[in-house]
Design a protein around this motif. Structure first.
Motif, short mmCIF file in Angstrom:
data_model
loop_
_atom_site.label_atom_id
_atom_site.label_comp_id
_atom_site.label_asym_id
_atom_site.label_seq_id
_atom_site.Cartn_x
_atom_site.Cartn_y
_atom_site.Cartn_z
N GLU A 132 13.70 13.75 3.48
CA GLU A 132 14.96 13.32 4.09
C GLU A 132 16.05 13.37 3.03
O GLU A 132 15.76 13.23 1.83
CB GLU A 132 14.84 11.90 4.64
N PRO A 133 17.31 13.56 3.42
CA PRO A 133 18.40 13.56 2.44
C PRO A 133 18.46 12.25 1.66
O PRO A 133 18.17 11.17 2.19
CB PRO A 133 19.65 13.74 3.31
N LEU A 153 0.84 -1.19 0.00
CA LEU A 153 0.00 0.00 0.00
C LEU A 153 0.87 1.23 0.00
O LEU A 153 1.69 1.42 0.89
CB LEU A 153 -0.89 0.00 1.25
N LEU A 154 0.72 2.10 -1.01
CA LEU A 154 1.49 3.33 -1.08
C LEU A 154 0.89 4.39 -0.16
O LEU A 154 -0.32 4.50 -0.02
CB LEU A 154 1.48 3.88 -2.51
N SER A 193 13.29 9.69 -0.90
CA SER A 193 13.36 10.38 0.40
C SER A 193 12.31 9.87 1.36
O SER A 193 12.44 10.04 2.58
CB SER A 193 13.21 11.89 0.21
N GLN A 194 11.27 9.23 0.82
CA GLN A 194 10.20 8.68 1.65
C GLN A 194 10.38 7.19 1.90
O GLN A 194 9.50 6.54 2.44
CB GLN A 194 8.84 8.96 0.98
N GLY A 195 11.55 6.67 1.50
CA GLY A 195 11.87 5.28 1.84
C GLY A 195 11.59 4.25 0.77
O GLY A 195 11.73 3.05 1.03
N LEU A 199 11.09 10.86 -8.63
CA LEU A 199 11.76 9.64 -8.21
C LEU A 199 12.62 9.90 -6.96
O LEU A 199 12.62 9.10 -6.02
CB LEU A 199 12.64 9.13 -9.35
N ILE A 200 13.31 11.03 -6.94
CA ILE A 200 14.11 11.39 -5.77
C ILE A 200 13.20 11.61 -4.56
O ILE A 200 13.53 11.21 -3.44
CB ILE A 200 14.96 12.63 -6.07
N THR A 201 12.06 12.22 -4.79
CA THR A 201 11.10 12.42 -3.70
C THR A 201 10.67 11.08 -3.12
O THR A 201 10.59 10.91 -1.89
CB THR A 201 9.87 13.19 -4.22
#
Length: 337
Positions: free
Chosen positions: A326-327, A11-12, A115-117, A110-112
Motif C-alpha cells: 500500500e502507498p 504476533l507478526l 505499508s503493511q500497517g 522499514l517502508i515495507t
C-alpha cells in the motif's frame, strides 16, 4: 534502573518477515550477546536503559563510539546493544514485539513494514551511501575473468544478495534498468555476505552484491567492481541505507527518552565523521575483522539528520520495485514532516 514502556507484544504476520528479508548469523559478530553499555554502574540508577537491536556492520560504529565516549551517558541513557546477523528480518519484528526499544535496519524494509500497517517511526539518522561512484561501501563485483563489464551486462545473469526483497536486489535491478538493460531478467540468489566470495569463485553465481567490510575483502581477492549501484540509482542524493526507529507507542509514551536517544545519535555521528581513525578502531570491539581490513574499509556517510528528500526518494523507489503493498506517507515515517 528505570526501564521505559515498550510496545505490547503482538504476533507478526509472515508477510512482514518475508518483506524484511532473512539471513544467517554473521560471523563478524563477537558473541551475539549484550555488547555495550554507557556506564560502569556507579550512577546507573539515574540512567534510562534502552535495548537497541543492531547489526554488526560499519554503519553502527557511531553508536559504539557514542557509548565509548560517554555521549549516551551524558544524555541520561544506558544502552543494551543486542546484535543480530539477520538484520531487519529480526530487528523490525523485535521492535514491534517489544524485544527491542529501538532498532537499526534498512530503510526499504522499514517502508515495507509501514505499508503493511506497522507504525515504526524513524527517530534518528543512520548511514547512507557515500555518493561517490567507485568509492561507495556497497557494490556489485564479478570475477576477474568475467565477460560482465558494466551493470547492463547483469541482465540475464545471477547475482548473490544477502537479503531478498531489500534495497540490494531492488537496487541492482533498478541500476540495470537505468543502464538500458532488463532488470527483471536478473536472477537473485540469497547468500550470506561471508559466503559470497566463495560462491563467485566457485561459479555458483555470476556476480555478488557486497557491503563493507566484505567489499574490501572481495576487492583484495581480485574481484572487479562493475557497479556502485546505490550511486547509480541515486546520483543526486546519497541513498539512505538504514536509520534508527522505534514503536509509535514508545515515541508517544516517553518522547523525552526518544529525543535523548536521537540527540545522542546525532552527536555520535558528528564525532564519528570528525574522528575516522576512532571509527576504524572501534570496529574491532564488535566485529572480528582484522586491523588491516578495518583500516582499508570504505566507510558510509554517518548522518546527523534524515532529509525528507531521502525518504521521499526511498518511498518512490520501493513503490517502483514492488516492495510495498500500500502507498506509504512520509508523515508516518518522519512524524512532523
Amino acid at each position: 534502573m528505570r526501564k521505559p514502556t515498550v510496545v505490547t507484544s503482538i504476533l507478526l504476520s509472515v508477510a512482514v518477515l518475508a518483506a524484511c528479508g532473512s539471513g544467517d548469523e554473521d560471523p563478524t559478530v563477537d558473541d551475539g550477546t549484550d555488547v555495550g553499555t554507557a556506564t560502569d554502574g556507579a550512577g546507573s540508577a539515574e540512567l534510562t536503559e534502552l535495548t537497541v537491536g543492531v547489526i554488526p556492520v560499519v554503519d553502527v560504529a557511531p553508536l559504539y563510539l557514542g557509548v565509548q565516549e560517554g555521549i549516551f551517558e551524558e544524555h541520561g541513557l544506558e544502552l543494551n546493544l543486542q546484535t543480530s546477523g539477520q538484520g531487519a528480518a529480526a530487528i523490525v519484528p523485535g521492535v514491534v514485539s517489544g524485544e527491542f526499544d529501538i532498532g537499526f535496519g534498512n530503510a526499504a524494509a522499514l517502508i515495507t513494514a509501514h505499508s503493511q500497517g506497522f507504525d515504526l517511526p524513524v527517530i534518528a539518522p543512520g548511514s547512507s551511501s557515500t555518493g561517490i561512484d567507485g568509492e561507495d561501501y556497497v557494490g556489485v563485483f564479478v570475477s576477474a575473468e568475467s565477460d560482465i563489464g558494466e551493470v547492463a551486462d547483469l541482465a540475464g545473469r545471477s547475482v548473490a544478495v544477502n537479503t531478498l526483497n531489500s534495497f540490494q536486489d531492488a537496487g541492482v535491478r533498478e541500476a540495470v534498468d537505468m543502464s538500458g538493460g532488463d532488470g527483471s531478467s536478473v536472477e537473485f540468489v540469497e547468500v550470506p555476505f561471508p559466503e559470497m566470495l566463495a560462491a563467485l569463485e566457485e561459479g555458483h553465481v555470476d556476480a555478488i552484491a557486497q557491503n563493507e567490510p566484505f567489499l574490501t575483502m572481495t576487492q583484495e581477492a581480485g574481484a572487479q567492481l562493475v557497479s556502485s549501484y546505490l550511486v547509480d540509482i541515486a546520483p543526486d542524493t546519497p541513498f539512505l541505507v538504514a536509520p534508527y526507529f522505534t514503536s509509535a507507542e514508545l515515541r508517544e509514551s516517553d518522547p523525552a527518552t526518544v529525543e535523548a536517544f536521537a540527540a545522542a545519535v546525532r552527536e555520535s555521528a558528528a564525532f564519528a565523521t570528525e574522528n575516522q581513525d576512532a571509527v576504524r578502531e572501534v570496529l574491532g570491539t564488535y566485529t572480528e575483522i582484522s586491523p588491516e581490513i578495518a583500516e582499508a574499509v570504505i566507510l558510509p556517510q554517518y548522518l546527523e539528520e534524515v532529509a525528507p528528500a531521502q525518504m521521499e526518494f526511498l518511498i518512490a523507489f520501493t513503490e517502483r520495485q514492488g516492495l510495498v503493498e500500500e502507498p506509504v506517507e512520509i508523515a508516518s515515517l518522519l512524524p512532523g514532516e
